[in-house]
Design an enzyme around this catalytic site. Structure first.
Site, short mmCIF file in Angstrom:
data_model
loop_
_atom_site.label_atom_id
_atom_site.label_comp_id
_atom_site.label_asym_id
_atom_site.label_seq_id
_atom_site.Cartn_x
_atom_site.Cartn_y
_atom_site.Cartn_z
N MET A 98 0.85 -1.18 0.00
CA MET A 98 0.00 0.00 0.00
C MET A 98 0.89 1.23 0.00
O MET A 98 2.02 1.21 0.47
CB MET A 98 -0.96 0.04 1.20
CG MET A 98 -0.29 0.48 2.48
SD MET A 98 -1.35 1.01 3.87
CE MET A 98 -2.97 1.03 3.24
N ASN A 99 0.34 2.36 -0.53
CA ASN A 99 1.01 3.64 -0.35
C ASN A 99 0.00 4.74 -0.09
O ASN A 99 -0.70 4.68 0.93
CB ASN A 99 2.03 3.94 -1.46
CG ASN A 99 1.54 3.87 -2.87
OD1 ASN A 99 1.27 2.80 -3.40
ND2 ASN A 99 1.49 5.01 -3.53
N ASP A 100 -0.15 5.73 -0.93
CA ASP A 100 -0.86 6.96 -0.58
C ASP A 100 -2.29 6.75 -0.09
O ASP A 100 -3.05 5.95 -0.67
CB ASP A 100 -0.96 7.89 -1.79
CG ASP A 100 0.36 8.17 -2.45
OD1 ASP A 100 1.36 7.57 -2.06
OD2 ASP A 100 0.37 8.99 -3.38
N TRP A 106 -4.22 6.10 -9.80
CA TRP A 106 -3.36 6.75 -8.83
C TRP A 106 -4.13 7.69 -7.92
O TRP A 106 -5.36 7.69 -7.89
CB TRP A 106 -2.22 7.46 -9.56
CG TRP A 106 -1.22 6.50 -10.15
CD1 TRP A 106 -1.21 5.14 -10.04
CD2 TRP A 106 -0.08 6.83 -10.94
NE1 TRP A 106 -0.15 4.60 -10.70
CE2 TRP A 106 0.57 5.61 -11.27
CE3 TRP A 106 0.46 8.02 -11.42
CZ2 TRP A 106 1.73 5.57 -12.05
CZ3 TRP A 106 1.62 7.98 -12.18
CH2 TRP A 106 2.24 6.77 -12.49
N ARG A 131 -0.02 15.32 -11.49
CA ARG A 131 -0.74 14.30 -10.72
C ARG A 131 -1.28 14.82 -9.39
O ARG A 131 -0.88 15.85 -8.88
CB ARG A 131 0.14 13.08 -10.48
CG ARG A 131 1.48 13.32 -9.79
CD ARG A 131 2.25 12.00 -9.72
NE ARG A 131 3.57 12.12 -9.13
CZ ARG A 131 4.68 12.36 -9.83
NH1 ARG A 131 4.61 12.54 -11.13
NH2 ARG A 131 5.86 12.44 -9.21
N ASP A 132 -2.24 14.03 -8.87
CA ASP A 132 -2.76 14.14 -7.51
C ASP A 132 -3.66 15.37 -7.31
O ASP A 132 -3.32 16.30 -6.57
CB ASP A 132 -1.62 14.15 -6.49
CG ASP A 132 -0.63 13.03 -6.69
OD1 ASP A 132 -1.04 11.99 -7.23
OD2 ASP A 132 0.54 13.18 -6.31
#
Length: 664
Positions: free
Chosen positions: A133-135, A194, A258-259
Site C-alpha cells: 500500500m502507499n498513498d 493513482w 498528478r494528484d
C-alpha cells in the site's frame, strides 16, 4: 454554482474525452502572481505553434490508445518493480540501496525468521491484509461511515499494478476491508489508478477526481462517482465515460501532472482544484476552475511555486481557523482564516507545509514567512520521520480536519516480499493552527484511539544525570505514553548563568549531532522504547535542550533509531527538529508504540516524528520500556502515564464483519 444534476447521473451515451478549457502557455515561474488575474491573448507564431503542439499531443493521446496495457510501447515489463515506479514518474521504495551504502555494505543481509517478521505487523494501525500500500486517497465520512481509499497492489508486496483499496469504519480505529473500489481497466488508467480526492456537492453527493497513468504512461485526471448514492458502503464506483477530463497542459511533461486536491468553492460560485507539478526544478501547483467537474479552465496564475524544490506530489490545500480549535470545511474563507499549502517532495520524500494567505480573486497563495516557504530547507514539516503523501479531509461528523499519511517501510524490499506486506497508515491525526504561536500546525491522534487503552500505570520519578531507569509495564510492544518533564530549576539557572557552558543551540541538530548517546548540559532525556533488557536494541525518543549565544534555551525533539535493531539491512536514521516551547510551559511528549511503528508528538503535537523500527530480540515479551536522562548537569522530574493498548478490529470483508462494526 455547480449542480449535482449536471453531473449525477451521467447518461449512458459515450462522450468524447474533454480537452482542458484553457490552452494558454504555462505561466512564467518568475512572474509575479499576486496581481489581478488577466486573460492574455495568443500572440504571434510562438503562441500558435504552442497551441498546435498541444492539440497534436492531445489528439495523439486519445487516438493512439488501444484500451489495454501496452508492454512494448508503455512501461518496460522487463524492468524491476522499483524502476517501473521511476519510469512511471512516481516515488517508490528507496531503502534497498541505502543500507548497502552504510558501514554494513560488505556484510550479508540479516537473516530474518518468521517469528521476527510476524511480530512487525501492527495491532492498531491500518494496513491491508497483505501486499503493498502507499498513498491515502479520498478519505471521507458518508452516511455514518468513515471511508478510506488507498493505493494498493493486490498482487505483490512491492509497488506496481496500482488500484484503489477501500475500507470502512465507524470510528477511524476499527475497520472492515471492502472489495477494491477502482481497478485499472481503462486506457486512461491502465498503468495505474493513482492518487485522488473526494469532493461533496451541495446536495451531499460525492465526486472523485483521480490521476490515471495511461497506456502510454501519461498522467491524466479522471472523474468517478458512486454507482449507488444510497449505499452507505459506496461499494461500486463508476468512471465518467468522457475521461480524461484533464491532460498535461503545455509546458508540463507527461509524467509531471498528478494528484488533484479536494475542490473548494470560489467567491464566483465555481469549484477550484490544484494539481502538483514542476517546471524544471521549480515545484508548482496548477489551478483549475470548473462548474461541472467535466470541463475546466486553467488559471494563468499558479497557486504557488518554490524554486529548487522539484516535483510536488499530493498537494493539499485547506483553511485553518486563527482563533478556534475546530476544523474548517475546505471552502471556508474569511478574515479569521489562514490557509495551508502542503506538498510532498518527490526529491526528498518529505511532507512540507507553510501557513499563509489565499487570494480568491486570482487563485494564488503567499506564505506568511517566505524564509520557511514550502519545501525550503528550514521549512515546516508535518512529521520529521517516515511520513509521506499525506492527505487531509474535513470530517463533518465531528467538525474537525483529519490527516492521513502513508508510513513506508525502512527495511529491505526482500524482507517485505518475505513477510508478504509492505507499508501502513499512521494513526489519523486532527490538525489545527497553533493559536498560541500562530505560526505552525498542531497535530494529535484522533480522540478515538483512547478507546483502545487498557490497564495503566502512573509514575513520578526524579532522574539524575546519566541515569537509566527501567519502567515496569510488562510487555512494551503496544503502548500509549503521555509524559511531562521538568528540568530542576536550580540546575537550569546554574547552566543559563554560567558563561563557561558552551552555547550549542545554533550548531545542534537531531540528525547530525550524534543521537541520544551524545551528552550535553541539559539533555538528552526521555524514553527508550522497544528496548532489550541489556539495551542492545532500543529506540530513544527524547528532548535535547541547548543553550543559545544569547543564553536563551532552544528545545529539540528527536527519535534515534540508530540502535533500534542489530539487523544490517535496515535504514536507521536519527529524526527530529526544534520544537517551540513557550514561557511557562513544561516539556510534554506522547508516544504511540505499535510493534514496528513509533509515533511521537512533542509539545502537544507542534513537532511530530514517525519511525519504523525492526528489533530482532526486543519483541514480544522481551520488549521493554526505559526512562533515561543523559544530561551532564541537570536532574529531570518525569510525570507520566503508560497504557497498554488493545488491538483494533480490522477484518476482511463479509456481511457479518460489517454488521459487527455497525454495532460498535
Amino acid at each position: 454554482m455547480a449542480s449535482s444534476d449536471a453531473l449525477l447521473p451521467i447518461s449512458a451515451r459515450e462522450e468524447e474525452p474533454l480537452c482542458p478549457y484553457t490552452r494558454l502557455p504555462m505561466a512564467d515561474p518568475n512572474q509575479e502572481t499576486h496581481g489581478p488575474r488577466r486573460r492574455r491573448p495568443f500572440k504571434g507564431l510562438l503562441a500558435v505553434s504552442f497551441g498546435l503542439l498541444f492539440i497534436a499531443f492531445y489528439v495523439a493521446l486519445i487516438a493512439t490508445h488501444d484500451g489495454s496495457r501496452s508492454n512494448d510501447e508503455g512501461i518496460d515489463e522487463t524492468e524491476t518493480i522499483t524502476s517501473r515506479a521511476r519510469l512511471a514518474g512516481v516515488s517508490e521504495k528507496r531503502n534497498d540501496g541505502l543500507w548497502k551504502l552504510s558501514g554494513d555494505r560488505n556484510t550479508p543481509a540479516f537473516e530474518w525468521n518468521n517469528s521476527m517478521l510476524s511480530w512487525q505487523r501492527t495491532a492498531f494501525h491500518f494496513q491491508p491484509e497483505q501486499n503493498w500500500m502507499n498513498d491515502p486517497n479520498g478519505p471521507l465520512f458518508y452516511k455514518g461511515w468513515y471511508h478510506f481509499f488507498y493505493q494498493y497492489n493486490p498482487n505483490a508486496a512491492v509497488w506496481g499494478d496500482i488500484v484503489w483499496g477501500h475500507a470502512v469504519s465507524r470510528d477511524l480505529i476499527h475497520w472492515v476491508h471492502l472489495p477494491i473500489a477502482m481497478v485499472a481497466d481503462q486506457w486512461y488508467d491502465s498503468n495505474g489508478v493513482w492518487t485522488g480526492s473526494a469532493t461533496f456537492l451541495p446536495d451531499g453527493s460525492i465526486v472523485m477526481l483521480y490521476t490515471g497513468s495511461t497506456d502510454k504512461a501519461v498522467q491524466v485526471q479522471n472523474l468517478a462517482y458512486p454507482e449507488d448514492p444510497n449505499d452507505p458502503l459506496l461499494l461500486k464506483w463508476v468512471k465518467f465515460p468522457g475521461n480524461p477530463v484533464l491532460v498535461p497542459p503545455p509546458g508540463i511533461l507527461p509524467k509531471d501532472f498528478r494528484d488533484p486536491t479536494t475542490a473548494w468553492k470560489t467567491s464566483e460560485g465555481k469549484w477550484r482544484i490544484t494539481i502538483g507539478s514542476k517546471l524544471n526544478k521549480t515545484g508548482i501547483s496548477l489551478v483549475y476552475d470548473t462548474i461541472d467537474f467535466k470541463t475546466y479552465e486553467k488559471l494563468d496564475t499558479l497557486l504557488h511555486r518554490v524554486p529548487n524544490t522539484g516535483m510536488w506530489e499530493c498537494v493539499d490545500f485547506y483553511p485553518v481557523s486563527k482563533t478556534a480549535g475546530n476544523g474548517l470545511d475546505t471552502s471556508v474563507n474569511g478574515p479569521d482564516v489562514k490557509h495551508i499549502v502542503k506538498a510532498s517532495m518527490d526529491d526528498t520524500r518529505f511532507d512540507h507545509y507553510a501557513v499563509g494567505t489565499y487570494f480568491d480573486s486570482n487563485g494564488t497563495w503567499i506564505p506568511d514567512d517566505p524564509t520557511i516557504d514550502v519545501g525550503m530547507t528550514a521549512s515546516l514539516r508535518y512529521d520529521y520521520g517516515k511520513f509521506y503523501a499525506s492527505k487531509s479531509f474535513y470530517d463533518q461528523n465531528k467538525g474537525r480536519r483529519v490527516l492521513w499519511s502513508w508510513i513506508g517501510e525502512s527495511d529491505s524490499e526482500a524482507s517485505d516480499v518475505q513477510k508478504g506486506w509492505s507499508s501502513l497508515q499512521g494513526i489519523p491525526r486532527t490538525v489545527v493552527l497553533d493559536t498560541k504561536t500562530g505560526k505552525n500546525l498542531v497535530q494529535w491522534p484522533v480522540e478515538e484511539i483512547k478507546s483502545l487503552r487498557l490497564s495503566s500505570k502512573q509514575f513520578d520519578l526524579e532522574v539524575g544525570p546519566g541515569s537509566v531507569v527501567p519502567v515496569d509495564v510488562g510487555s512494551a510492544a503496544q503502548l500509549d505514553i503521555e509524559a511531562e518533564f521538568e528540568i530542576n530549576k536550580e540546575s537550569l539557572d546554574k547552566i543559563i548563568g554560567n558563561a563557561s557552558v558552551v552555547a550549542e543551540a545554533e550548531e545542534f541538530s537531531c540528525e547530525k549531532s550524534g543521537g541520544s548517546t551524545v551528552r550535553g548540559a541539559l539533555g538528552p532525556f526521555g524514553f527508550s522504547v522497544l528496548a532489550t533488557e541489556s539495551l542492545s536494541e532500543q529506540t530513544p525518543v527524547y528532548f535535547y535542550v541547548a543553550k543559545g549565544k544569547d543564553s536563551e534555551l532552544k528545545t529539540f525533539f528527536c527519535t534515534d533509531t540508530s540502535r533500534s535493531s542489530v539487523a544490517n539491512d535496515v535504514v536507521k536514521p536519527i529524526y527530529g527538529s526544534v520544537v517551540p516551547v513557550l514561557k511557562g510551559e513544561k516539556l510534554t511528549m506522547r508516544i504511540l508504540v505499535d510493534h514496528s511503528i513509533v509515533e511521537a508528538f512533542g509539545q502537544g503535537g507542534r513537532t511530530c516524528i514517525t519511525s519504523r523500527v525492526y528489533p530482532t530480540t526486543a519483541i514480544y515479551g522481551a520488549a521493554k520500556l526505559f526512562l533515561f536522562n543523559n544530561a551532564l548537569d541537570a536532574t529531570v522530574t518525569a510525570s507520566f502515564t503508560v497504557w497498554q493498548m488493545n488491538s483494533a478490529f480490522i477484518h476482511p470483508y463479509s456481511d457479518e464483519a460489517v454488521r459487527a462494526l455497525s454495532r460498535t
